[in-house]
Design an enzyme around this catalytic site. Structure first.
Site, PDB file in Angstrom:
ATOM      1  N   ASN A  19      23.643  61.138   2.617  1.00  0.00           N
ATOM      2  CA  ASN A  19      24.923  61.108   1.895  1.00  0.00           C
ATOM      3  C   ASN A  19      24.626  61.432   0.437  1.00  0.00           C
ATOM      4  O   ASN A  19      24.086  60.604  -0.282  1.00  0.00           O
ATOM      5  CB  ASN A  19      25.550  59.708   2.028  1.00  0.00           C
ATOM      6  CG  ASN A  19      26.808  59.574   1.182  1.00  0.00           C
ATOM      7  OD1 ASN A  19      27.361  60.574   0.706  1.00  0.00           O
ATOM      8  ND2 ASN A  19      27.270  58.346   0.992  1.00  0.00           N
TER       9      ASN A  19
ATOM     10  N   LYS B  93      26.744  61.994  -1.947  1.00  0.00           N
ATOM     11  CA  LYS B  93      27.759  61.495  -2.898  1.00  0.00           C
ATOM     12  C   LYS B  93      28.135  62.608  -3.899  1.00  0.00           C
ATOM     13  O   LYS B  93      28.139  63.775  -3.532  1.00  0.00           O
ATOM     14  CB  LYS B  93      27.254  60.241  -3.597  1.00  0.00           C
ATOM     15  CG  LYS B  93      26.700  59.214  -2.615  1.00  0.00           C
ATOM     16  CD  LYS B  93      26.431  57.887  -3.230  1.00  0.00           C
ATOM     17  CE  LYS B  93      25.810  56.980  -2.192  1.00  0.00           C
ATOM     18  NZ  LYS B  93      25.815  55.606  -2.563  1.00  0.00           N
TER      19      LYS B  93
ATOM     20  N   HIS C   9      33.590  54.955   3.573  1.00  0.00           N
ATOM     21  CA  HIS C   9      32.460  54.518   2.745  1.00  0.00           C
ATOM     22  C   HIS C   9      32.960  53.486   1.730  1.00  0.00           C
ATOM     23  O   HIS C   9      34.075  53.597   1.221  1.00  0.00           O
ATOM     24  CB  HIS C   9      31.834  55.719   2.024  1.00  0.00           C
ATOM     25  CG  HIS C   9      30.537  55.383   1.391  1.00  0.00           C
ATOM     26  ND1 HIS C   9      30.462  54.735   0.173  1.00  0.00           N
ATOM     27  CD2 HIS C   9      29.261  55.568   1.798  1.00  0.00           C
ATOM     28  CE1 HIS C   9      29.184  54.549  -0.137  1.00  0.00           C
ATOM     29  NE2 HIS C   9      28.430  55.038   0.841  1.00  0.00           N
TER      30      HIS C   9
ATOM     31  N   GLU D 295      32.393  53.050  -1.267  1.00  0.00           N
ATOM     32  CA  GLU D 295      32.805  53.593  -2.572  1.00  0.00           C
ATOM     33  C   GLU D 295      34.231  54.136  -2.482  1.00  0.00           C
ATOM     34  O   GLU D 295      35.039  53.948  -3.382  1.00  0.00           O
ATOM     35  CB  GLU D 295      31.788  54.650  -3.044  1.00  0.00           C
ATOM     36  CG  GLU D 295      30.508  53.983  -3.541  1.00  0.00           C
ATOM     37  CD  GLU D 295      29.243  54.819  -3.417  1.00  0.00           C
ATOM     38  OE1 GLU D 295      29.324  56.042  -3.227  1.00  0.00           O
ATOM     39  OE2 GLU D 295      28.148  54.216  -3.505  1.00  0.00           O
TER      40      GLU D 295
ATOM     41  N   GLU E 298      26.879  49.119   6.512  1.00  0.00           N
ATOM     42  CA  GLU E 298      26.317  49.221   5.173  1.00  0.00           C
ATOM     43  C   GLU E 298      26.763  48.027   4.333  1.00  0.00           C
ATOM     44  O   GLU E 298      27.879  48.035   3.776  1.00  0.00           O
ATOM     45  CB  GLU E 298      26.821  50.496   4.481  1.00  0.00           C
ATOM     46  CG  GLU E 298      26.456  51.781   5.171  1.00  0.00           C
ATOM     47  CD  GLU E 298      26.412  52.935   4.162  1.00  0.00           C
ATOM     48  OE1 GLU E 298      25.340  53.500   3.979  1.00  0.00           O
ATOM     49  OE2 GLU E 298      27.445  53.239   3.547  1.00  0.00           O
TER      50      GLU E 298
ATOM     51  N   GLY F 260      22.307  51.102  -2.994  1.00  0.00           N
ATOM     52  CA  GLY F 260      21.800  51.486  -4.312  1.00  0.00           C
ATOM     53  C   GLY F 260      21.110  50.373  -5.078  1.00  0.00           C
ATOM     54  O   GLY F 260      20.796  50.540  -6.256  1.00  0.00           O
TER      55      GLY F 260
ATOM     56  N   SER G 139      19.964  51.332   0.695  1.00  0.00           N
ATOM     57  CA  SER G 139      18.631  51.320   0.085  1.00  0.00           C
ATOM     58  C   SER G 139      17.494  51.660   1.046  1.00  0.00           C
ATOM     59  O   SER G 139      16.367  51.172   0.873  1.00  0.00           O
ATOM     60  CB  SER G 139      18.357  49.966  -0.581  1.00  0.00           C
ATOM     61  OG  SER G 139      19.224  49.788  -1.681  1.00  0.00           O
TER      62      SER G 139
HETATM   63  C1  PEP Z   1      25.240  54.938   0.864  1.00  0.00           C
HETATM   64  O1  PEP Z   1      25.902  54.865  -0.164  1.00  0.00           O
HETATM   65  O2  PEP Z   1      25.759  55.334   1.919  1.00  0.00           O
HETATM   66  C2  PEP Z   1      23.834  54.556   0.800  1.00  0.00           C
HETATM   67  C3  PEP Z   1      23.259  54.217   1.915  1.00  0.00           C
HETATM   68  O3  PEP Z   1      23.247  54.585  -0.437  1.00  0.00           O
HETATM   69  P1  PEP Z   1      21.743  54.169  -0.814  1.00  0.00           P
HETATM   70  O4  PEP Z   1      20.836  54.658   0.272  1.00  0.00           O
HETATM   71  O5  PEP Z   1      21.498  54.841  -2.128  1.00  0.00           O
HETATM   72  O6  PEP Z   1      21.737  52.671  -0.914  1.00  0.00           O
END
Ligand code: PEP
Length: 251
Positions: free
Chosen positions: A10, A12, A100, A102, A170, A176, A212
């Site tokens: 992803n 973003k 997601h 976000e 998630e 992040g 992460s």
């Molecule tokens: C995400 O936002 O879908 C995600 C998994 O981000 P990160 O791997 O940076 O935590």
């Protein structure tokens, strides 16, 4: 558990045309080193580079997805700035992320998520549906209640299309941050999600973990026996980090 593992990037709000080179490096690595039967690799990119990515990856085993789509229940219309599932399909895009955290934090409601899924599957896009709790909900032991509610509202009116939906758990507090839940927690949480989806929807879902994921923690995450793959944000932007995750998973 399903046998083919998913490694989904992803990006973003990242990526210019020149950055597609990173995906070509992943493609080269996969061609030389990985048995194609063992994994599905998908890059979910900003709208601006989706078309070019599809063209460049035409002969590749890497598939391309969007990170969102319009919640208007129409293929076309007076909806300035919106991109419909029909348009994504026209690009030859195969997947889309929906829900997601976000996007939810920018206002996507359960109802809009439901419509987005409906429009996506109508146009034969496969959906990566994200669910997860925030830190407060986690601390107050409300994680499963939250995730169950998100799943119910997203899937209830899409029961005919479940086979086109992949679930990504998630935890928001893990995205992040470099902090991930331990395997005991994840194992029992995945078990609860799978059991709920089976009981409520007769749905043997593909279930991914996101938050992460890195080349350092992937060897531990590999031990999750109900996990069908990973949604990877930050560590998917540079080919080396993404390749190292796959290498460490299979070695
Ligand atoms: C995400 O936002 O879908 C995600 C998994 O981000 P990160 O791997 O940076 O935590």
């Amino acid at each position: 558990m399903h046998s083919k593992k998913y490694f989904i990037a992803n990006w973003k709000m990242n990526g210019l045309k020149k950055d597609l080179n990173q995906i070509l490096k992943v493609e080269n690595f996969l061609k030389k080193k990985v048995n194609p039967a063992s994994l599905n690799c998908i890059f979910c990119l900003p709208y601006t580079i989706l078309g070019l990515a599809v063209a460049i990856l035409k002969l590749s085993k890497i598939k391309v997805g969007s990170q969102d789509l319009s919640s208007e229940p129409f293929d076309f219309g007076a909806f300035t700035g919106q991109i419909s599932s029909k348009m994504l399909k026209d690009l030859n895009c195969k997947y889309t992320i929906i829900g997601h955290s976000e996007k939810r934090s920018f206002g996507d409601s359960d109802q809009e998520i439901n419509i987005k899924i409906n429009m996506a599957v109508k146009n034969n896009l496969k959906v990566i549906l994200c669910v997860g709790e925030n830190l407060n909900e986690y601390k107050n032991k409300n994680s499963f209640t939250k995730v169950k509610r998100q799943l119910y509202y997203a899937l209830n009116k899409n029961r005919k299309h479940l086979n086109n939906i992949i679930i990504a758990y998630e935890p928001i507090w893990s995205i992040g941050t470099g902090v991930i839940p331990n395997n005991n927690y994840l194992n029992s949480f995945f078990y609860k999600i799978k059991k709920y989806l089976n009981n409520e929807f007769k749905f043997n879902a593909l279930l991914l973990y996101g938050g992460s994921v890195s080349s350092k923690n992937i060897k531990d995450l590999k031990k999750l026996n109900l996990c069908d793959g990973f949604l990877i944000g930050g560590a998917s932007l540079k080919s080396k980090n993404f390749i190292d995750i796959i290498k460490n998973y299979y070695n």
